[in-house]
Design a protein around this motif. Sequence first.
Motif, PDB file in Angstrom:
ATOM      1  N   ASP A 142     -42.048  26.227   7.263  1.00 29.44           N
ATOM      2  CA  ASP A 142     -43.344  25.852   6.692  1.00 29.44           C
ATOM      3  C   ASP A 142     -43.155  25.065   5.399  1.00 29.44           C
ATOM      4  OD1 ASP A 142     -44.905  27.121   8.662  1.00 29.44           O
ATOM      5  OD2 ASP A 142     -44.820  29.042   7.608  1.00 29.44           O
ATOM      6  N   TRP A 143     -42.292  25.560   4.520  1.00 30.87           N
ATOM      7  CA  TRP A 143     -42.060  24.869   3.250  1.00 30.87           C
ATOM      8  C   TRP A 143     -41.560  23.449   3.494  1.00 30.87           C
ATOM      9  CZ3 TRP A 143     -44.058  26.554  -1.021  1.00 30.87           C
ATOM     10  CH2 TRP A 143     -44.177  27.914  -1.285  1.00 30.87           C
ATOM     11  N   LEU A 144     -40.598  23.290   4.388  1.00 29.14           N
ATOM     12  CA  LEU A 144     -39.973  21.984   4.575  1.00 29.14           C
ATOM     13  C   LEU A 144     -40.855  21.016   5.346  1.00 29.14           C
ATOM     14  CD1 LEU A 144     -36.302  23.077   5.370  1.00 29.14           C
ATOM     15  CD2 LEU A 144     -37.282  22.360   3.173  1.00 29.14           C
ATOM     16  N   ALA A 145     -41.792  21.531   6.132  1.00 25.46           N
ATOM     17  CA  ALA A 145     -42.667  20.660   6.920  1.00 25.46           C
ATOM     18  C   ALA A 145     -43.924  20.257   6.166  1.00 25.46           C
ATOM     19  CB  ALA A 145     -43.052  21.361   8.218  1.00 25.46           C
ATOM     20  N   THR A 146     -44.102  20.760   4.955  1.00 28.78           N
ATOM     21  CA  THR A 146     -45.328  20.486   4.202  1.00 28.78           C
ATOM     22  C   THR A 146     -45.057  19.475   3.101  1.00 28.78           C
ATOM     23  OG1 THR A 146     -46.025  22.772   4.597  1.00 28.78           O
ATOM     24  CG2 THR A 146     -47.249  21.514   2.943  1.00 28.78           C
ATOM     25  N   PRO A 147     -45.696  18.313   3.124  1.00 34.72           N
ATOM     26  CA  PRO A 147     -45.490  17.317   2.066  1.00 34.72           C
ATOM     27  C   PRO A 147     -45.843  17.872   0.691  1.00 34.72           C
ATOM     28  CG  PRO A 147     -46.622  16.346   3.944  1.00 34.72           C
ATOM     29  CD  PRO A 147     -46.590  17.815   4.184  1.00 34.72           C
ATOM     30  N   THR A 148     -45.086  17.454  -0.309  1.00 41.87           N
ATOM     31  CA  THR A 148     -45.334  17.961  -1.659  1.00 41.87           C
ATOM     32  C   THR A 148     -46.708  17.550  -2.177  1.00 41.87           C
ATOM     33  OG1 THR A 148     -44.108  16.042  -2.529  1.00 41.87           O
ATOM     34  CG2 THR A 148     -42.913  18.122  -2.316  1.00 41.87           C
ATOM     35  N   GLN A 149     -47.237  16.417  -1.739  1.00 40.80           N
ATOM     36  CA  GLN A 149     -48.599  16.046  -2.135  1.00 40.80           C
ATOM     37  C   GLN A 149     -49.589  17.122  -1.721  1.00 40.80           C
ATOM     38  OE1 GLN A 149     -50.017  13.617  -3.905  1.00 40.80           O
ATOM     39  NE2 GLN A 149     -52.145  14.083  -3.380  1.00 40.80           N
ATOM     40  N   LEU A 150     -49.450  17.635  -0.506  1.00 37.67           N
ATOM     41  CA  LEU A 150     -50.375  18.664  -0.028  1.00 37.67           C
ATOM     42  C   LEU A 150     -50.168  19.977  -0.767  1.00 37.67           C
ATOM     43  CD1 LEU A 150     -50.364  17.998   3.829  1.00 37.67           C
ATOM     44  CD2 LEU A 150     -51.783  16.976   2.034  1.00 37.67           C
ATOM     45  N   PRO A 349     -51.267  17.115   8.089  1.00 35.59           N
ATOM     46  CA  PRO A 349     -50.306  18.221   8.181  1.00 35.59           C
ATOM     47  C   PRO A 349     -49.689  18.396   9.560  1.00 35.59           C
ATOM     48  CG  PRO A 349     -52.262  18.905   6.969  1.00 35.59           C
ATOM     49  CD  PRO A 349     -52.553  17.552   7.522  1.00 35.59           C
ATOM     50  N   GLU A 350     -50.494  18.294  10.612  1.00 35.92           N
ATOM     51  CA  GLU A 350     -49.939  18.527  11.939  1.00 35.92           C
ATOM     52  C   GLU A 350     -48.922  17.452  12.309  1.00 35.92           C
ATOM     53  OE1 GLU A 350     -50.146  21.150  13.682  1.00 35.92           O
ATOM     54  OE2 GLU A 350     -51.500  22.086  12.255  1.00 35.92           O
ATOM     55  N   LEU A 351     -49.174  16.214  11.912  1.00 33.70           N
ATOM     56  CA  LEU A 351     -48.231  15.139  12.189  1.00 33.70           C
ATOM     57  C   LEU A 351     -46.953  15.341  11.381  1.00 33.70           C
ATOM     58  CD1 LEU A 351     -47.464  12.540  13.567  1.00 33.70           C
ATOM     59  CD2 LEU A 351     -48.819  11.285  11.873  1.00 33.70           C
ATOM     60  N   ARG A 353     -45.747  18.158  10.359  1.00 32.93           N
ATOM     61  CA  ARG A 353     -45.010  19.289  10.945  1.00 32.93           C
ATOM     62  C   ARG A 353     -44.302  18.869  12.232  1.00 32.93           C
ATOM     63  NH1 ARG A 353     -46.334  24.276   8.866  1.00 32.93           N
ATOM     64  NH2 ARG A 353     -45.996  25.396  10.812  1.00 32.93           N
ATOM     65  N   ALA A 354     -44.956  18.046  13.025  1.00 34.27           N
ATOM     66  CA  ALA A 354     -44.330  17.594  14.259  1.00 34.27           C
ATOM     67  C   ALA A 354     -43.101  16.743  13.974  1.00 34.27           C
ATOM     68  CB  ALA A 354     -45.336  16.807  15.095  1.00 34.27           C
ATOM     69  N   LEU A 355     -43.194  15.846  12.988  1.00 37.90           N
ATOM     70  CA  LEU A 355     -42.051  15.008  12.636  1.00 37.90           C
ATOM     71  C   LEU A 355     -40.915  15.857  12.086  1.00 37.90           C
ATOM     72  CD1 LEU A 355     -43.979  12.073  10.964  1.00 37.90           C
ATOM     73  CD2 LEU A 355     -42.695  11.960  13.104  1.00 37.90           C
ATOM     74  N   SER A 356     -41.259  16.845  11.270  1.00 39.58           N
ATOM     75  CA  SER A 356     -40.233  17.716  10.723  1.00 39.58           C
ATOM     76  C   SER A 356     -39.527  18.497  11.830  1.00 39.58           C
ATOM     77  CB  SER A 356     -40.861  18.685   9.717  1.00 39.58           C
ATOM     78  OG  SER A 356     -39.896  19.496   9.089  1.00 39.58           O
ATOM     79  N   HIS A 357     -40.292  18.979  12.777  1.00 37.49           N
ATOM     80  CA  HIS A 357     -39.717  19.728  13.901  1.00 37.49           C
ATOM     81  C   HIS A 357     -38.796  18.828  14.720  1.00 37.49           C
ATOM     82  CE1 HIS A 357     -39.682  21.289  18.081  1.00 37.49           C
ATOM     83  NE2 HIS A 357     -39.501  22.437  17.475  1.00 37.49           N
TER      84      HIS A 357
END
Length: 362
Positions: A142-150, A349-351, A353-357
């Motif tokens: 969760d931490w790594l998939a969430t942009p710091t702006q958000l 966020p969903e995009l 997270r998908a890219l991070s995954h």
Amino acid sequence: MSPTNMHLPHTPASDPDFIPGLELSRRFYTDAVRPLLEEAAPGVPHSAARIGSGSEVLGYDTPRSADHEWGPRLQVFLHRHDVPRHAARIRHICAEHLPKTFLGHPTRFGPLEEPRVEVTGTSAWFTDALGFDPAQGITSADWLATPTQLLAEVTAGAVFHDGLHTLTPLRRALGWYPHDVWLYVLACQWQRIAREEAFVGRAGEVGDELGSAVVTARLARDLMRLCLLMDRRYPPYGKWLGSAFARTSSAPRLTPVLTAALTAGDWHTRERHLAHAYEIVAHQHNDLHLTDRVAPTTRPYHSRPFRVLRADRFTAALLARVGDPVLKDLPPVGAVDQFVDSADALTHPELARALSHDVRKP
């Protein structure tokens, strides 16, 4: 007319009558929204805040911000079981009875001219804003998939009332990375610098001064983001990166050095100023005592005549201190906004997270 007596043009940032958006929203809640809540849903607990997107949340709004869709706005949070019972009525009463202006600012936006009072549940709002519900726990993924702006948007702003006693703890939990995640993200930020620090000279050596300048700008941005991360501040997106960096502990020393690097006309001068900047940031790293001391001096890049820090040494030192086996096995690419540079992706966020995954899957 002497310069001191010249009439200076009015600038939006200098308007003495400007009320910052957070304060405007606070007054709007206290004077206009809360009395209606007490009428629409007496005895129903709620929390109220101004968080999420918007320059005022990060404290960077000026009178210029008011030229479109800016004004008093806030979120009203209800218990999950109270949302279906009371949210529609609260929205209706707000639409019917809130004034169309408040302290001279419009309260209604969009084609339907509805007031910007969002009535929702805490879990639903955070899931929409971040892509996950922090009340259910926050994983390293969760931490790594969430942009710091958000992350900055949900932890900045202001809470006006927390009758649910959940909003403040959630924001506190999201306030900064767990230690191992922080080490990993720092390591990956150093790795970004390591990948390009020799290119300033290499591009310049073949006569590509423009390419050398572009790489310098990329490195300056990476150093600014690194300083924010070392100060435990979430780096915002490009529009506010300089404003956020100005508040860091390293900005007084580093700003003139980076400015000189960015305005230099040749690669030798750029490289000289960047080498100075690297050493400033390297000393700051050592002052954090997160790793064993790493020599903060620049050096030649192998046998080539380019001055670099060899930033990968800092990456290795940080990764050696990461205890989480999951993080230790990840490639050194970091959080999603360390390898994705699309505002369209990083604001969804969903995009993100998908890219991070996709990057981390075997």
